[in-house]
Design a protein around this motif. Structure first.
Motif, PDB file in Angstrom:
ATOM      1  N   SER A  44      -3.975  -1.212 -12.498  1.00 50.43           N
ATOM      2  CA  SER A  44      -4.756  -1.972 -11.515  1.00 50.43           C
ATOM      3  C   SER A  44      -3.902  -3.131 -11.004  1.00 50.43           C
ATOM      4  CB  SER A  44      -6.051  -2.503 -12.133  1.00 50.43           C
ATOM      5  OG  SER A  44      -5.770  -3.388 -13.186  1.00 50.43           O
ATOM      6  N   ILE A  45      -3.850  -3.289  -9.665  1.00 45.07           N
ATOM      7  CA  ILE A  45      -3.089  -4.355  -9.029  1.00 45.07           C
ATOM      8  C   ILE A  45      -4.068  -5.231  -8.269  1.00 45.07           C
ATOM      9  CG2 ILE A  45      -1.252  -4.924  -7.405  1.00 45.07           C
ATOM     10  CD1 ILE A  45      -0.047  -2.203  -7.899  1.00 45.07           C
ATOM     11  N   THR A  46      -4.002  -6.528  -8.530  1.00 43.70           N
ATOM     12  CA  THR A  46      -4.877  -7.486  -7.854  1.00 43.70           C
ATOM     13  C   THR A  46      -4.014  -8.515  -7.138  1.00 43.70           C
ATOM     14  OG1 THR A  46      -6.574  -7.198  -9.562  1.00 43.70           O
ATOM     15  CG2 THR A  46      -6.747  -9.140  -8.136  1.00 43.70           C
TER      16      THR A  46
ATOM     17  N   ALA B 144       5.141  -6.530  -8.146  1.00 43.70           N
ATOM     18  CA  ALA B 144       4.397  -5.277  -8.242  1.00 43.70           C
ATOM     19  C   ALA B 144       5.342  -4.106  -8.492  1.00 43.70           C
ATOM     20  CB  ALA B 144       3.601  -5.055  -6.955  1.00 43.70           C
TER      21      ALA B 144
ATOM     22  N   ALA C  87       0.831  -1.211   0.000  1.00 44.11           N
ATOM     23  CA  ALA C  87       0.000   0.000   0.000  1.00 44.11           C
ATOM     24  C   ALA C  87       0.867   1.263   0.000  1.00 44.11           C
ATOM     25  CB  ALA C  87      -0.923  -0.005   1.221  1.00 44.11           C
TER      26      ALA C  87
ATOM     27  N   VAL D  75       2.115   1.747  -3.512  1.00 40.96           N
ATOM     28  CA  VAL D  75       1.045   2.287  -4.367  1.00 40.96           C
ATOM     29  C   VAL D  75       0.863   3.785  -4.109  1.00 40.96           C
ATOM     30  CG1 VAL D  75      -1.433   2.212  -4.787  1.00 40.96           C
ATOM     31  CG2 VAL D  75      -0.135   0.086  -4.624  1.00 40.96           C
TER      32      VAL D  75
ATOM     33  N   LEU E  57      -5.679  -0.689  -6.152  1.00 39.31           N
ATOM     34  CA  LEU E  57      -5.222  -1.914  -5.493  1.00 39.31           C
ATOM     35  C   LEU E  57      -6.415  -2.696  -4.976  1.00 39.31           C
ATOM     36  CD1 LEU E  57      -3.021  -3.747  -4.321  1.00 39.31           C
ATOM     37  CD2 LEU E  57      -2.948  -2.235  -2.313  1.00 39.31           C
TER      38      LEU E  57
ATOM     39  N   VAL F 143      -0.812  -7.356 -12.398  1.00 41.15           N
ATOM     40  CA  VAL F 143      -0.609  -5.919 -12.553  1.00 41.15           C
ATOM     41  C   VAL F 143      -0.857  -5.599 -14.024  1.00 41.15           C
ATOM     42  CG1 VAL F 143       0.947  -3.974 -12.241  1.00 41.15           C
ATOM     43  CG2 VAL F 143       1.106  -5.951 -10.711  1.00 41.15           C
TER      44      VAL F 143
END
Length: 432
Positions: A364-366, A347, A311, A314, A326, A378
């Motif tokens: 977008s990050i999952t 990431a 986090a 990000v 995220l 990513v």
């Protein structure tokens, strides 16, 4: 002196010899302004004998007016011949003659320019009175220039158009010499030999390029393995340090607070197992790596980042103006330190590549905690590459694959059908 330098010097020496020899040949040939034309008996001058009836023997050919001792060289005695004398050579003709061969000295470095210089000089030279010997030499220079353009120039379409234009010039202007029947095999075998040599040279260059690429890839892999080993060494060192601290605390409270000592010893046991697991990964990685510097030198004791700091990463990227979303799915599980570090690096590398090669894109990050594995994706929407980014060497993705392979994970990266780029990683995780 290296082998490449020796080959280069040898090539320069060969080109210099070819250029000087052909230059001398065309100049000397053009300075010879007299030549003999053999007279052939006109067709129909002799009356053929009737079929089936032997006729009288034909009279011998009329000898030339010159006595046998004065017969020109190359003309058999008794064959009628007429001597022709061309006008004196003009200075511009000598300059054009030199330019038909001397540019071959640069045929490897500037093949297309050499080809058109030779062709232009040949066309200019034949605007005047050219001796037959000079035409033969200029034709040989044109063949060598065309071969050099086809082999050494990277501009394939331009080369094809240039060679086609050269064929048209030779067909439209008298640039080719009169070919004797004895020279036909030479004119057939010479292009075949040049083409064979060109194919061999092209294969050598392709093989050398492939070997250089493989060597560069091996170097990138070895460097990345060493860097990963240093980071894993940091993880092991951190765990051992924590074991030392916890063991010391357990010793101090062993008599006064047995429960606290038991908890401290459990922490020592967990840290020891984690350290042993990471140490096995480090040893396996060092076994795979080639000889190089000791990856266990010059390292600190600070722990490496993990997904708990994703986090923060990000937020730092958002502060640069890149929209990042995220998403975390599943129940967060406690990951081994090496796996946690590998996931964070995925990431980090993907976000770095987005900033370099897709300015203005959203990301977008999952992160998904699935049973027995950790999944990460990513993806960006695509953008404009930064001027300083270049095409990229791909070593970052190579390093990620090496890092994930240590834990049995996989990495897939590629362009999305709708635009943009996607990086997917799957890392097996042992369930407690």
């Amino acid at each position: 002196m290296s082998r490449k330098e020796a080959v280069t010097r040898w090539s320069w020496a060969v080109d210099a010899v070819i250029a000087l020899a052909l230059t001398a040949g065309v100049v000397v040939g053009d300075l010879n302004r007299s030549y003999m034309e053999v007279q052939r008996e006109p067709a129909g001058s002799a009356t053929p004998a009737p079929v089936g009836i032997p006729g009288p023997p034909l009279p011998p050919p009329v000898p030339p007016s010159l006595p046998p001792s004065d017969a020109p060289h190359g003309v058999p005695h008794g064959v009628p011949a007429v001597e022709h004398t061309l006008p004196p050579v003009e200075p511009w003709e000598l300059a054009a003659a030199v330019l038909t061969a001397m540019p071959l000295l640069l045929r490897r470095r500037h093949p297309l320019a050499t080809y058109w210089t030779v062709m232009g000089a040949t066309l200019l030279l034949h605007q005047g009175d050219v001796a037959a010997d000079a035409t033969t030499v200029t034709f040989a220079s044109g063949l060598i220039a065309a071969y050099s353009a086809a082999v050494h120039s990277p501009r394939r379409k331009t080369v094809a158009a240039s060679l086609l234009a050269g064929v048209v010039l030779y067909a439209a202007f008298p640039l080719a010499p009169e070919v004797d029947r004895g020279l036909v095999p030479l004119l057939v075998l010479l292009p075949i030999g040049l083409a064979t040599h060109g194919i061999h040279t092209w294969r050598q260059r392709a093989q050398a390029l492939q070997e250089e690429q493989q060597a560069a890839l091996r170097l990138a892999v070895d460097q990345e393995r060493s860097r990963i080993a240093r980071e894993l060494h940091d993880v092991v060192t951190h765990n051992v340090s924590m074991m030392t601290i916890q063991a010391g605390a357990a010793r101090k409270v062993l008599d006064a607070a047995p429960d606290q000592a038991r908890e401290a010893m459990l922490a020592v046991e967990a840290a020891g197992r984690s350290a042993m697991s990471e140490l096995r990964h480090v040893m396996g990685l060092l076994t795979m790596a080639a000889d190089g510097p000791d990856p266990a030198t010059d390292v600190g004791l600070a722990p490496q980042p993990g997904l708990d700091q994703l986090a923060e990463l990000v937020d730092r990227v958002r502060a640069t103006g890149v929209p990042v979303h995220l998403t975390v799915r599943g129940t967060r599980a406690e990951l081994p330190a090496g796996v946690d570090l590998a996931a964070y690096r995925v990431a980090q590398e993907a976000l770095t590549n987005t900033g370099k090669h897709a300015a203005g894109a959203s990301v977008s990050i999952t992160v998904e905690y699935a049973p027995g594995e950790l999944r990460m994706e990513v993806a960006d929407t695509g953008g404009v590459p930064q001027p300083s980014a270049g095409s990229g060497s791909g070593s970052g993705l190579v390093g990620l694959r090496e890092r994930l392979a240590v834990y049995g994970g996989t990495l897939h990266a590629g362009r999305r059908p709708a635009g943009g780029y996607r990086v997917r990683a799957v890392i097996p995780v042992e369930e407690p």
